[in-house]
Motif scaffolding. Structure first.
Motif, short mmCIF file in Angstrom:
data_model
loop_
_atom_site.label_atom_id
_atom_site.label_comp_id
_atom_site.label_asym_id
_atom_site.label_seq_id
_atom_site.Cartn_x
_atom_site.Cartn_y
_atom_site.Cartn_z
N ALA A 4 0.85 -1.19 0.00
CA ALA A 4 0.00 0.00 0.00
C ALA A 4 0.89 1.23 0.00
CB ALA A 4 -0.90 -0.01 1.23
N VAL A 5 0.85 1.98 -1.10
CA VAL A 5 1.61 3.23 -1.16
C VAL A 5 0.61 4.37 -1.22
CG1 VAL A 5 3.70 2.27 -2.16
CG2 VAL A 5 1.88 2.99 -3.66
N ARG A 6 0.83 5.35 -0.36
CA ARG A 6 -0.06 6.50 -0.30
C ARG A 6 0.74 7.76 -0.03
NH1 ARG A 6 -4.26 6.26 4.09
NH2 ARG A 6 -2.64 5.15 5.22
N ILE A 7 0.15 8.87 -0.44
CA ILE A 7 0.72 10.18 -0.13
C ILE A 7 -0.12 10.79 0.99
CG2 ILE A 7 1.19 12.49 -1.02
CD1 ILE A 7 2.97 10.24 -2.18
N ALA A 12 3.18 15.80 1.67
CA ALA A 12 4.42 15.96 2.44
C ALA A 12 5.13 14.63 2.70
CB ALA A 12 4.14 16.64 3.77
N TRP A 13 4.40 13.53 2.63
CA TRP A 13 4.97 12.24 3.01
C TRP A 13 4.55 11.14 2.04
CZ3 TRP A 13 8.37 10.98 6.81
CH2 TRP A 13 8.60 11.95 7.80
N LEU A 14 5.48 10.20 1.84
CA LEU A 14 5.15 8.93 1.23
C LEU A 14 4.96 7.91 2.34
CD1 LEU A 14 5.04 6.79 -1.13
CD2 LEU A 14 7.48 6.46 -0.64
N SER A 15 3.84 7.23 2.31
CA SER A 15 3.59 6.15 3.27
C SER A 15 3.62 4.83 2.52
CB SER A 15 2.21 6.37 3.90
OG SER A 15 1.69 5.16 4.39
N VAL A 16 4.36 3.87 3.06
CA VAL A 16 4.40 2.52 2.51
C VAL A 16 3.91 1.58 3.60
CG1 VAL A 16 5.81 0.71 1.49
CG2 VAL A 16 6.39 3.11 1.08
N ASN A 17 2.84 0.86 3.29
CA ASN A 17 2.24 -0.05 4.28
C ASN A 17 2.01 0.66 5.61
OD1 ASN A 17 2.16 -2.08 2.40
ND2 ASN A 17 4.08 -3.02 3.06
N SER A 50 1.65 11.84 -6.28
CA SER A 50 1.08 10.50 -6.29
C SER A 50 2.24 9.52 -6.14
CB SER A 50 0.31 10.22 -7.59
OG SER A 50 1.20 10.20 -8.70
N ALA A 51 1.89 8.31 -5.80
CA ALA A 51 2.90 7.28 -5.65
C ALA A 51 2.36 5.99 -6.22
CB ALA A 51 3.28 7.07 -4.18
N ARG A 52 3.28 5.12 -6.61
CA ARG A 52 2.84 3.85 -7.15
C ARG A 52 3.96 2.83 -7.03
NH1 ARG A 52 3.16 5.36 -13.56
NH2 ARG A 52 5.39 5.06 -13.72
N ALA A 53 3.54 1.60 -7.06
CA ALA A 53 4.48 0.50 -7.05
C ALA A 53 4.51 -0.09 -8.44
CB ALA A 53 4.06 -0.55 -6.03
N ALA A 54 5.70 -0.17 -9.01
CA ALA A 54 5.89 -0.83 -10.30
C ALA A 54 6.77 -2.04 -10.05
CB ALA A 54 6.54 0.12 -11.30
N GLY A 55 6.16 -3.21 -9.94
CA GLY A 55 6.93 -4.35 -9.46
C GLY A 55 7.34 -4.07 -8.03
N GLN A 56 8.64 -4.21 -7.74
CA GLN A 56 9.13 -3.94 -6.39
C GLN A 56 9.46 -2.48 -6.18
OE1 GLN A 56 12.49 -6.69 -6.45
NE2 GLN A 56 11.48 -7.89 -4.87
N THR A 57 9.53 -1.72 -7.25
CA THR A 57 10.03 -0.35 -7.15
C THR A 57 8.90 0.61 -6.79
OG1 THR A 57 11.70 -0.85 -8.80
CG2 THR A 57 11.23 1.47 -8.41
#
Ligand code: ZN
Length: 106
Positions: A4-7, A12-17, A50-57
């Protein structure tokens, strides 16, 4: 494994999981010939769109300014780390040279 990637906080922040992992106001060295004329822009991050996961990246669409020449705007999706086995590993963004993902390739 899903990631789960969110802004958060108005960009101001990238949140991962659900963990805050990358904040704005970092200085990134980029290879971004489409963004400004500098050979290697020193790019001050000012906002994440915005943020996104492309494969592992994990890549963040980032707004900011080249402090060398003053160009500002959206530089594209900048890879900032990888998720391996559900754990985020950020790149060493103070030393690495980051290459935004070419928007025309999307
Ligand atoms: Zn520049």
């Amino acid at each position: 494994m899903s990631v789960a990637v969110r802004i958060l906080d108005d960009g101001a922040w990238l949140s991962v999981n659900d963990e805050r992992r990358v904040s704005v106001s970092e200085l990134w060295r980029l290879t971004a010939p489409d963004f400004c004329p500098c050979e290697q822009p020193d790019f001050l991050t000012q906002g994440f769109l915005s943020a996104r996961a492309a494969g592992q990246t994990i890549a963040i669409e980032t707004y900011g300014e080249c402090i060398c020449c003053g160009t500002d705007g959206i530089v594209g999706h900048v890879p900032v780390g990888k998720v391996i086995d559900g754990v985020f590993h950020g790149y060493d963004r103070e030393r690495a040279v980051l290459t935004p993902i070419d928007r025309s390739a999307e």
